[in-house]
Scaffold this motif. Sequence first.
Motif, PDB file in Angstrom:
ATOM      1  N   ILE A   1       1.484   6.934  17.871  1.00 23.38           N
ATOM      2  CA  ILE A   1       1.018   6.474  16.452  1.00 23.38           C
ATOM      3  C   ILE A   1       0.289   5.492  16.624  1.00 23.38           C
ATOM      4  CG2 ILE A   1       0.968   6.255  14.032  1.00 23.38           C
ATOM      5  CD1 ILE A   1       3.327   8.462  14.053  1.00 23.38           C
ATOM      6  N   PRO A   2       0.744   4.335  17.346  1.00 24.78           N
ATOM      7  CA  PRO A   2       0.017   3.014  17.274  1.00 24.78           C
ATOM      8  C   PRO A   2      -1.152   3.204  18.289  1.00 24.78           C
ATOM      9  CG  PRO A   2       2.566   2.820  17.778  1.00 24.78           C
ATOM     10  CD  PRO A   2       2.007   4.257  17.574  1.00 24.78           C
TER      11      PRO A   2
ATOM     12  N   ARG B   1       0.769  -1.196   0.130  1.00 28.90           N
ATOM     13  CA  ARG B   1      -0.024  -0.012   0.031  1.00 28.90           C
ATOM     14  C   ARG B   1       0.923   1.342   0.140  1.00 28.90           C
ATOM     15  NH1 ARG B   1      -3.945  -1.939   4.692  1.00 28.90           N
ATOM     16  NH2 ARG B   1      -5.223  -3.219   3.439  1.00 28.90           N
ATOM     17  N   PHE B   2       2.040   1.178   0.612  1.00 34.30           N
ATOM     18  CA  PHE B   2       2.819   2.247   0.789  1.00 34.30           C
ATOM     19  C   PHE B   2       4.071   2.285  -0.245  1.00 34.30           C
ATOM     20  CE2 PHE B   2       1.298   4.457   4.721  1.00 34.30           C
ATOM     21  CZ  PHE B   2       0.534   3.706   5.173  1.00 34.30           C
TER      22      PHE B   2
ATOM     23  N   ARG C   1       1.150  -5.663  18.011  1.00 36.56           N
ATOM     24  CA  ARG C   1       0.099  -5.410  19.249  1.00 36.56           C
ATOM     25  C   ARG C   1      -0.946  -6.481  19.242  1.00 36.56           C
ATOM     26  NH1 ARG C   1      -0.746   0.564  21.296  1.00 36.56           N
ATOM     27  NH2 ARG C   1       1.232   1.342  21.374  1.00 36.56           N
TER      28      ARG C   1
ATOM     29  N   ASP D   1      -5.939   0.877  -4.181  1.00 36.54           N
ATOM     30  CA  ASP D   1      -5.202   0.191  -3.164  1.00 36.54           C
ATOM     31  C   ASP D   1      -4.273   1.250  -2.434  1.00 36.54           C
ATOM     32  OD1 ASP D   1      -7.106  -1.646  -2.562  1.00 36.54           O
ATOM     33  OD2 ASP D   1      -5.968  -3.042  -3.787  1.00 36.54           O
TER      34      ASP D   1
ATOM     35  N   PHE E   1      -4.119   4.180  15.997  1.00 37.07           N
ATOM     36  CA  PHE E   1      -4.620   3.383  14.974  1.00 37.07           C
ATOM     37  C   PHE E   1      -5.459   2.443  15.930  1.00 37.07           C
ATOM     38  CE2 PHE E   1      -1.207   4.159  11.967  1.00 37.07           C
ATOM     39  CZ  PHE E   1      -2.124   4.356  10.985  1.00 37.07           C
TER      40      PHE E   1
ATOM     41  N   HIS F   1       9.000   8.882   2.042  1.00 39.02           N
ATOM     42  CA  HIS F   1       8.535  10.305   2.585  1.00 39.02           C
ATOM     43  C   HIS F   1       8.709  10.324   4.216  1.00 39.02           C
ATOM     44  CE1 HIS F   1       5.362  13.422   3.568  1.00 39.02           C
ATOM     45  NE2 HIS F   1       5.577  13.707   2.312  1.00 39.02           N
TER      46      HIS F   1
ATOM     47  N   VAL G   1       5.355   5.765  -1.427  1.00 44.29           N
ATOM     48  CA  VAL G   1       5.683   6.986  -0.652  1.00 44.29           C
ATOM     49  C   VAL G   1       6.453   6.467   0.772  1.00 44.29           C
ATOM     50  CG1 VAL G   1       3.486   8.145  -1.307  1.00 44.29           C
ATOM     51  CG2 VAL G   1       3.332   6.455   0.576  1.00 44.29           C
TER      52      VAL G   1
ATOM     53  N   GLU H   1       3.358  -1.407  14.251  1.00 48.11           N
ATOM     54  CA  GLU H   1       3.438  -1.688  15.657  1.00 48.11           C
ATOM     55  C   GLU H   1       2.268  -1.805  16.260  1.00 48.11           C
ATOM     56  OE1 GLU H   1       5.827  -1.618  18.011  1.00 48.11           O
ATOM     57  OE2 GLU H   1       4.652  -1.476  19.865  1.00 48.11           O
ATOM     58  N   HIS H   2       1.119  -1.214  15.707  1.00 48.22           N
ATOM     59  CA  HIS H   2      -0.219  -1.334  15.884  1.00 48.22           C
ATOM     60  C   HIS H   2      -0.564  -2.925  15.672  1.00 48.22           C
ATOM     61  CE1 HIS H   2      -4.765  -1.061  15.624  1.00 48.22           C
ATOM     62  NE2 HIS H   2      -4.600  -1.249  14.113  1.00 48.22           N
ATOM     63  N   PHE H   3      -0.339  -3.321  14.353  1.00 50.25           N
ATOM     64  CA  PHE H   3      -0.755  -4.604  14.065  1.00 50.25           C
ATOM     65  C   PHE H   3       0.135  -5.547  14.753  1.00 50.25           C
ATOM     66  CE2 PHE H   3      -2.628  -2.799  10.071  1.00 50.25           C
ATOM     67  CZ  PHE H   3      -3.842  -3.438  10.369  1.00 50.25           C
TER      68      PHE H   3
ATOM     69  N   ILE I   1      -1.746   4.333  -1.266  1.00 48.93           N
ATOM     70  CA  ILE I   1      -1.883   5.627  -0.319  1.00 48.93           C
ATOM     71  C   ILE I   1      -0.997   6.750  -0.722  1.00 48.93           C
ATOM     72  CG2 ILE I   1       0.197   4.412   1.217  1.00 48.93           C
ATOM     73  CD1 ILE I   1      -1.674   5.467   3.457  1.00 48.93           C
TER      74      ILE I   1
ATOM     75  N   LYS J   1       6.870   7.382   9.466  1.00 47.72           N
ATOM     76  CA  LYS J   1       6.363   7.479  10.772  1.00 47.72           C
ATOM     77  C   LYS J   1       5.142   6.529  10.756  1.00 47.72           C
ATOM     78  CE  LYS J   1       7.624  12.306  11.753  1.00 47.72           C
ATOM     79  NZ  LYS J   1       8.379  12.705  12.813  1.00 47.72           N
ATOM     80  N   ILE J   2       4.330   6.951   9.757  1.00 47.70           N
ATOM     81  CA  ILE J   2       3.013   6.452   9.692  1.00 47.70           C
ATOM     82  C   ILE J   2       3.261   4.599   9.743  1.00 47.70           C
ATOM     83  CG2 ILE J   2       0.594   5.829   8.614  1.00 47.70           C
ATOM     84  CD1 ILE J   2       0.696   9.061   7.924  1.00 47.70           C
TER      85      ILE J   2
ATOM     86  N   ARG K   1       5.727   2.858  10.422  1.00 51.84           N
ATOM     87  CA  ARG K   1       6.113   2.197  11.739  1.00 51.84           C
ATOM     88  C   ARG K   1       5.174   2.175  12.719  1.00 51.84           C
ATOM     89  NH1 ARG K   1      10.211   6.128  13.163  1.00 51.84           N
ATOM     90  NH2 ARG K   1      10.979   6.077  11.503  1.00 51.84           N
ATOM     91  N   GLY K   2       4.347   3.070  12.957  1.00 48.84           N
ATOM     92  CA  GLY K   2       3.232   3.402  13.832  1.00 48.84           C
ATOM     93  C   GLY K   2       2.278   2.068  13.505  1.00 48.84           C
ATOM     94  N   LEU K   3       1.768   1.931  12.191  1.00 48.61           N
ATOM     95  CA  LEU K   3       0.922   0.951  11.796  1.00 48.61           C
ATOM     96  C   LEU K   3       1.352  -0.307  12.196  1.00 48.61           C
ATOM     97  CD1 LEU K   3      -2.128   0.736  10.251  1.00 48.61           C
ATOM     98  CD2 LEU K   3      -0.490   0.779   7.980  1.00 48.61           C
TER      99      LEU K   3
ATOM    100  N   VAL L   1       6.643  11.727   6.757  1.00 48.94           N
ATOM    101  CA  VAL L   1       5.718  11.490   7.597  1.00 48.94           C
ATOM    102  C   VAL L   1       5.100  10.005   7.289  1.00 48.94           C
ATOM    103  CG1 VAL L   1       3.282  12.134   7.955  1.00 48.94           C
ATOM    104  CG2 VAL L   1       4.981  14.095   7.333  1.00 48.94           C
ATOM    105  N   MET L   2       5.314   9.548   6.051  1.00 47.72           N
ATOM    106  CA  MET L   2       4.689   8.266   5.949  1.00 47.72           C
ATOM    107  C   MET L   2       5.845   7.289   6.676  1.00 47.72           C
ATOM    108  SD  MET L   2       2.453   9.492   4.528  1.00 47.72           S
ATOM    109  CE  MET L   2       1.206   8.123   3.804  1.00 47.72           C
TER     110      MET L   2
END
Lengths: 125, 293
Positions: free
Chosen positions: B265-266, A85-86, A108, B245, B269, A92, A89, A104-106, B247, A97-98, A100-102, A94-95
């Motif tokens: 950020i996490p 998906r990314f 968890r 799909d 989400f 980039h 980009v 980490e979220h998954f 971004i 950071k996003i 990495r955060g995404l 900012v991307m």
Amino acid sequence: MRKITIDKAAEGMVLAKPLKKADGQVLLGEGGRLSPRVITRLNEWEIDIIFVEGEPESPDEEECAVGMRIDTASLEEICATIDQRFKYVADHIVMKKIIRGLKEHFLRKYNANVSGQTDDQDSSK
Amino acid sequence: MSVDKQTIRTVVSKVGTLPTLPYVVTKLSKMLENPLVSAEEVNKVISSDQALTAKVLKLVNSAFYGFPGQISTVTHAVVILGFSAVKSIALSASVFDMFPMENKSLYFDRKKFWEHSIGCAVIARLLARRIRYHDEEEAFVCGLLHDIGKIILDQYLHDEFVQILQEVRERDVTFLEAEQVVMNCTHARIGSWLGEQWSLPAQLRDSIAHHHNPEQSNPEFTLSKLAHLADAFTRAKGIGNSGDDLIHAVSREAWDILHIADKDIPDLFDEIDVEIEKAEIFFTIISEMKSSS
């Protein structure tokens, strides 16, 4: 998980999400089995769509708005989907950071899901 | 394919015949510009349209708004949820009424499109709350409508739309890039023309026009940045599908309004997941309304 319209509901199907009326009242919990009585009453309860266990048989049956299905995807698959998906980009600022955060979220969610399954097994012993 | 001015003209002329928003919703919008309007006056306007009243009551009584089965009249809904929420509900219900859910194209799934839009709406509302934006409901509507131009394309400029989707698949580009190649016009621009026709508030129209390039919108307007960010987060999570799909890079100006530390950020989400569960409720109710109407 399958998302089906009630005309496809059949006896013995196992709910993947609780059966709820429009006002939020739970009629049958997750893991509950559909009986003929419940099926005949779905209409009366004004329920159109239910979630049951099993693999989707058509794109329509894939649950709406869940993002990646954490219960079936491996961590590698999740990361590969994110990278796809990314892909244009990924450099980039900012991307980065996003992404990495995404991830980490998954991670968890994945870990919570794995430990949840282990707990289930433990408690069933 | 070359830039074709004729194509743009055709786009514009066809957009001239776009569907109009119900009179009741337009009137409601105008009324609410007056800070002294009463709940009873709002009730009178909405109640003049029985079908709309039924839909508004069904939505406000859903788990989505947190008062399931407790609100029996429009006046009551205004008192509990506020003017802005009731306006946003009436507008949402009307928009869904106007555009059929049935697919016109093999490669564009309208259900997935609305999943994306509703996902974007709840995320925009979450972000609005996070930055303490004064009107969360307006943020919800801007998320819901940001891609409305794509539905217009599907409905009224179907051949061009199919070509765009083909470009997306064959060249693995974003919808935005593909539409510029095919017709040198964007869904954002078409959506903002619709917004003008519907007399939507200036900031809402601006957010539709500039959700891909919020740095070009009026610097005082926050909605375009919220729509831009919500679109990115919705795509990042893979919620629904609005034609591709991929971004887009998030604009620095938009990102900065979040004031979010990398380590948080996490968590954002995680919060988005909670909102998406609510979005599912909203989507199910809207789909039920469509199938019963």
